[in-house]
Design an enzyme around this catalytic site. Structure first.
Site, short mmCIF file in Angstrom:
data_model
loop_
_atom_site.label_atom_id
_atom_site.label_comp_id
_atom_site.label_asym_id
_atom_site.label_seq_id
_atom_site.Cartn_x
_atom_site.Cartn_y
_atom_site.Cartn_z
N ASN A 66 0.92 -1.27 -0.16
CA ASN A 66 0.09 0.03 0.06
C ASN A 66 0.78 1.25 0.04
O ASN A 66 2.03 1.09 0.30
CB ASN A 66 -0.87 -0.13 1.35
CG ASN A 66 -2.04 -0.77 1.15
OD1 ASN A 66 -2.59 -0.95 0.15
ND2 ASN A 66 -2.30 -1.65 2.23
N CYS A 75 -6.34 -7.35 -3.03
CA CYS A 75 -7.00 -6.48 -3.55
C CYS A 75 -7.64 -6.54 -4.99
O CYS A 75 -7.28 -7.15 -5.78
CB CYS A 75 -5.91 -5.33 -3.87
SG CYS A 75 -6.73 -3.75 -4.68
N ASN A 77 -9.67 -4.55 -7.16
CA ASN A 77 -9.28 -3.91 -8.09
C ASN A 77 -7.93 -4.26 -8.59
O ASN A 77 -7.62 -3.92 -10.16
CB ASN A 77 -9.50 -2.40 -7.75
CG ASN A 77 -10.66 -2.05 -7.72
OD1 ASN A 77 -11.75 -2.43 -8.66
ND2 ASN A 77 -11.25 -1.27 -6.91
N HIS A 165 -13.24 -6.62 6.30
CA HIS A 165 -14.10 -5.48 5.95
C HIS A 165 -15.26 -5.28 7.08
O HIS A 165 -15.83 -6.27 7.58
CB HIS A 165 -14.71 -5.68 4.64
CG HIS A 165 -13.78 -5.69 3.56
ND1 HIS A 165 -13.69 -4.59 2.84
CD2 HIS A 165 -13.33 -6.73 2.88
CE1 HIS A 165 -12.56 -4.92 1.75
NE2 HIS A 165 -12.47 -6.10 1.87
N ASN A 196 -10.81 -2.49 6.88
CA ASN A 196 -11.37 -1.86 5.67
C ASN A 196 -12.98 -1.27 6.05
O ASN A 196 -13.82 -2.21 6.55
CB ASN A 196 -11.45 -2.27 4.30
CG ASN A 196 -9.97 -2.70 3.86
OD1 ASN A 196 -9.36 -1.97 3.35
ND2 ASN A 196 -9.76 -3.94 4.17
N ARG A 215 -8.07 0.05 4.42
CA ARG A 215 -6.83 -0.06 5.53
C ARG A 215 -5.36 0.30 4.63
O ARG A 215 -5.21 -0.50 3.56
CB ARG A 215 -6.86 -1.40 5.90
CG ARG A 215 -5.77 -1.87 7.07
CD ARG A 215 -6.00 -3.28 7.24
NE ARG A 215 -5.76 -4.13 6.00
CZ ARG A 215 -5.57 -5.72 6.31
NH1 ARG A 215 -5.59 -6.28 7.25
NH2 ARG A 215 -5.52 -6.18 5.02
N CYS A 223 -13.03 -0.26 -4.59
CA CYS A 223 -12.41 -1.22 -3.89
C CYS A 223 -13.20 -2.62 -4.11
O CYS A 223 -14.51 -2.48 -3.63
CB CYS A 223 -12.52 -0.98 -2.24
SG CYS A 223 -11.96 -2.44 -1.17
N THR A 225 -12.68 -5.88 -3.42
CA THR A 225 -13.26 -6.73 -2.07
C THR A 225 -14.22 -6.23 -1.33
O THR A 225 -15.08 -6.61 -0.82
CB THR A 225 -11.95 -7.12 -1.23
OG1 THR A 225 -11.34 -5.80 -0.99
CG2 THR A 225 -10.91 -8.00 -2.01
#
Length: 278
Positions: A66, A75, A77, A165, A196, A215, A223, A225
């Protein structure tokens, strides 16, 4: 000697992609990734993705740092961007699938004939121990549970889609002070590996609006996920269909939580922005 890179984005969630197929060790350190991702003094991105050799029979391995130097498990995307990047490295434009090893398990993106990518995101993990969270007992699901964040009560549902999440349904997603509240959710002590945070407005049972604090990355335009987790949370709370469009600030994702195999399927774009050497 510089390192070649290609910049891709999935609905504005942008990544620096690096061909790392010659070694299983990322060619950049997490500290390097912070510098590369800086939008004023670097290339600018939400993260750096490395295309590494496959493991245990997979085609490739994906690792991602990140923009704060942390390493997420997966991830959504980003893996669509990786699929497009791999196809370009291989010189193919034909529809095909890849089995990609991630820290969140094996994920399978499929390049469609129409240019979109459909990703088999796997089954959602719902027990508190798998999120992980201490909000309820380890063997319980976290569905519509009360949680106090920044002195305010919220009702949250937690889903792990290879990464954790926390989904909250709101009447008006645009009114959420995301920059202020997002970090409070991410670092809340009931989430030992951080979280997240998704805020969801149900427009119709088949159409959701979403904003996200990721996160390790902060506010992002999309996002994958998180979109999957939000549809799961919507179904668990009786708020949405198992197949729904999720509108993010960067565009639309199509999400299906299959009744047949319990897996999530995400369909959306990934676009090349530019390439260079740094």
């Amino acid at each position: 000697m510089g390192i070649e890179f290609t910049k891709y984005h999935g609905l504005g969630n942008d990544f620096i992609l690096i061909d790392n197929r010659a070694t299983s060790t990322p060619r950049l350190t997490p500290e390097d990734a912070v510098t590369w991702c800086d939008r004023h003094f670097g290339i600018g991105a939400d993260g750096v993705i490395f295309a590494l050799p496959g493991q245990d029979g997979t085609d490739y391995t994906m690792r991602i740092f990140n923009n704060d130097g942390s390493e997420p498990e997966m991830c959504g995307n980003g893996i669509r961007c990786l699929a497009k990047f791999l196809a370009a490295l291989e010189g193919t434009t034909e529809p095909r699938s890849y089995r990609i090893q991630t820290l969140g398990g094996v994920i399978t993106p499929k390049l469609e004939a129409n240019g979109l990518i459909t990703v088999d995101m796997g089954e959602p993990r719902l027990l508190a121990a798998t999120i992980p969270t201490t909000l309820v007992a380890a063997d319980q699901k976290v569905v519509n549970q009360p949680l106090t964040v920044a002195g305010k009560p919220w009702s949250v549902t937690c889903v792990n889609m290879g990464n954790p999440h926390c989904v909250t349904f709101v009447d008006d997603v645009a009114a959420i002070p995301l920059a202020a509240i997002g970090p409070e959710f991410e670092t809340h002590p009931v989430f030992p590996q951080k979280i997240n945070a998704e805020f969801i407005q149900v427009v119709r049972p088949d159409y959701l609006k979403m904003r996200v604090w990721e996160r390790g990355a902060g506010i992002t335009l999309a996002c994958g996920t998180g979109a999957c987790a939000s549809v799961v949370a919507g179904v668990l709370n009786g708020k949405c269909d198992r197949r729904a469009t999720v509108e993010l600030p960067g565009g639309l994702l199509q999400i299906e939580w299959s009744e047949t195999d319990n897996r999530l399927y995400m369909t959306g774009p990934a676009e090349k922005a530019f390439a260079g050497i740094r």
